[in-house]
Scaffold this active site. Structure first.
Site, short mmCIF file in Angstrom:
data_model
loop_
_atom_site.label_atom_id
_atom_site.label_comp_id
_atom_site.label_asym_id
_atom_site.label_seq_id
_atom_site.Cartn_x
_atom_site.Cartn_y
_atom_site.Cartn_z
N HIS A 47 0.84 -1.20 0.00
CA HIS A 47 0.00 0.00 0.00
C HIS A 47 0.87 1.25 0.00
O HIS A 47 0.64 2.18 -0.78
CB HIS A 47 -0.91 0.00 1.23
CG HIS A 47 -1.65 1.29 1.44
ND1 HIS A 47 -2.68 1.69 0.63
CD2 HIS A 47 -1.49 2.27 2.36
CE1 HIS A 47 -3.15 2.87 1.04
NE2 HIS A 47 -2.44 3.24 2.09
N GLU A 106 -7.79 -2.87 7.02
CA GLU A 106 -6.78 -2.96 8.08
C GLU A 106 -7.14 -4.03 9.11
O GLU A 106 -8.29 -4.44 9.24
CB GLU A 106 -6.64 -1.62 8.82
CG GLU A 106 -6.32 -0.43 7.93
CD GLU A 106 -5.91 0.79 8.73
OE1 GLU A 106 -5.41 0.63 9.87
OE2 GLU A 106 -6.09 1.92 8.22
N LYS A 147 -9.29 12.02 8.15
CA LYS A 147 -9.27 10.69 8.76
C LYS A 147 -10.11 10.59 10.03
O LYS A 147 -10.56 9.51 10.38
CB LYS A 147 -7.82 10.31 9.13
CG LYS A 147 -6.88 10.26 7.95
CD LYS A 147 -7.15 9.09 7.03
CE LYS A 147 -6.79 7.79 7.69
NZ LYS A 147 -6.99 6.65 6.80
#
Length: 435
Positions: free
Chosen positions: A142, A209, A261
């Site tokens: 990633h 995740e 986020k």
């Protein structure tokens, strides 16, 4: 590291028929969480097949004694923090008794059956009170894929292979699976515009995740040694750390992500214990030739031999049109935790190496875990190469980034020959329009 014992026997069968061959919650798993029924307050329970065992009710029925009873009592409240703090011995005592209690032929079956709830009739809550949340960046594929979009000739920054990169996130906006996520507003700046604008994010993304629940914690000022770091892990979950890529691109310099986020993170509701995952431990993959060795404080031979995890990770999407047509969720990526460049123990050791204290119920995220090819991307930013290559869906639609009404599913599965496969349950959320 947790050891294999009779609770991992693949031949073990439960008197609860739905547990036998269940894709997520066979008797070999026994994850813990917090649930409520229609008429009750949140309380601790254990997932078994399509049911939830009420730990408080099981205690009242006299189904636990000794260390197992103490552990069950700590896990029976509105949060699991007290139980997480007890450590491995308590987890093993409770696991052994639960396995015995739920095994086919157990004489206490009738009493245990009275403590079961139909899972679909219950509401699942956050399993613990989260004091702090730290998100790492240990998925090297990633990091490389994203880096290539901004720095084609040098995708990884110089510190990546020396330091388990992480940043502090927002604990208050973490929600359990099934909670809708509101599209965030924020400042964005188009390349051809002189000034930024404020409005809904147009480049909303998911992140595949693994979440790590902290157990006993450490005293402030006292680092956790790499040889002991695994002892501080109380369990695992799935984590979708949603990201507004356009907001992030404008705001992240010089201090990193902020509003892009902290608007929402979603976790699967069940804590899968380290003991349940013992069959799926693995050696940490060898670093490519030429990569630097971890510094001594991050190096432990035992951790390298069995500190990794071999878990299949999957992300799927279902649009409103797909729901209307009765179509199943479409797989966007299939990855594996073996693509983590750093182990969980290395994450914990580095996190506390300056004396930072972790507390029971703290949550760590691994960062997005992608694989080496296009079919194993853990974010839509990677899968579409920044929106340039849209994804084609079975409904005839395309997606460059997530749209309102889209529903994202994360799944995880441990599977190895000679052992019963187990899962984590869903980590799921629907996108609501921005306000």
């Amino acid at each position: 590291m947790p050891k294999l014992d009779q609770t991992h026997d693949p031949k073990l069968q439960s008197w609860l028929a739905s547990a036998n061959g269940h894709p997520d919650f066979p008797i070999q798993n026994l994850p813990l969480g917090v649930f409520s029924s229609h008429s009750g307050k949140p309380r601790g329970g254990v997932a078994i097949g399509d049911r939830i065992l009420d730990l408080g009710a099981a205690i009242e029925a006299g189904l636990f004694d000794g260390e197992a009873r103490e552990a069950a009592a700590a896990a029976s409240g509105e949060t699991l923090n007290e139980f997480l703090a007890l450590g491995a011995r308590a987890r093993c005592a409770l696991r052994a008794r639960l396995s015995e209690l739920l095994t086919l032929g157990n004489p206490d079956r009738s009493h245990a059956e009275a403590c079961l709830h139909v899972a679909t009739d219950c509401t699942l809550h956050l399993p613990a009170r989260i004091g702090d949340y730290t998100d790492f960046y240990v998925g090297i594929h990633h990091a490389t894929n994203v880096g290539k979009q901004f720095r084609p000739d040098n995708p990884l920054l110089p510190n990546y292979k020396y330091v388990p990169i992480g940043y502090h996130g927002r604990a208050s906006s973490i929600s359990p699976s099934g909670t809708a996520v509101r599209r965030p507003n924020g400042q964005t700046k188009l390349p051809d515009s002189e000034d930024p604008r404020f409005g809904p994010s147009q480049r909303l993304d998911y992140e595949l995740e693994l979440g790590v629940w902290i157990g006993s914690g450490n005293v402030s000022g006292e680092p956790i040694e790499i040889t002991k770091a695994a002892q501080y892990v109380a369990g695992y979950c799935l984590l979708n750390d949603w990201s507004a890529r356009d907001i992030q691109a404008w705001e992240y310099q010089p201090l990193g992500p902020f509003l892009s986020k902290n608007f929402a993170s979603t976790v699967s509701a069940w804590i899968v214990t380290p003991e349940a995952l013992a069959p799926f431990r693995s050696a940490q993959p060898s670093r490519p030739e030429g990569d630097p060795k971890p510094l001594p404080y991050l190096t432990d031979e035992a951790d390298q031999k069995e500190g990794g995890l071999d878990l299949q990770l999957e992300v799927l999407l279902r649009t409103p049109a797909m729901r209307e047509k009765g179509l199943s969720p479409h797989r966007l990526g299939l990855s594996n935790t073996r693509h983590m460049y750093w182990t969980v123990a290395q994450m914990i050791t580095h996190h506390t190496s300056n004396g930072c204290n972790l507390q029971p119920g703290d949550l760590l995220g691994t960062g997005t875990i992608s694989g080496p090819d296009a079919a194993s991307c853990g974010s839509i930013l990677e899968a579409t190469v920044g929106g340039r290559n849209p994804i084609s869906l079975p409904s005839g639609e395309e997606r460059r980034f997530l749209e309102d009404g889209d529903e994202v599913f994360l799944r995880a599965r441990g599977q190895r020959e000679g052992f019963a496969p187990i899962g984590f349950g869903e980590c799921r959320a629907v996108i609501l329009p921005a306000l």
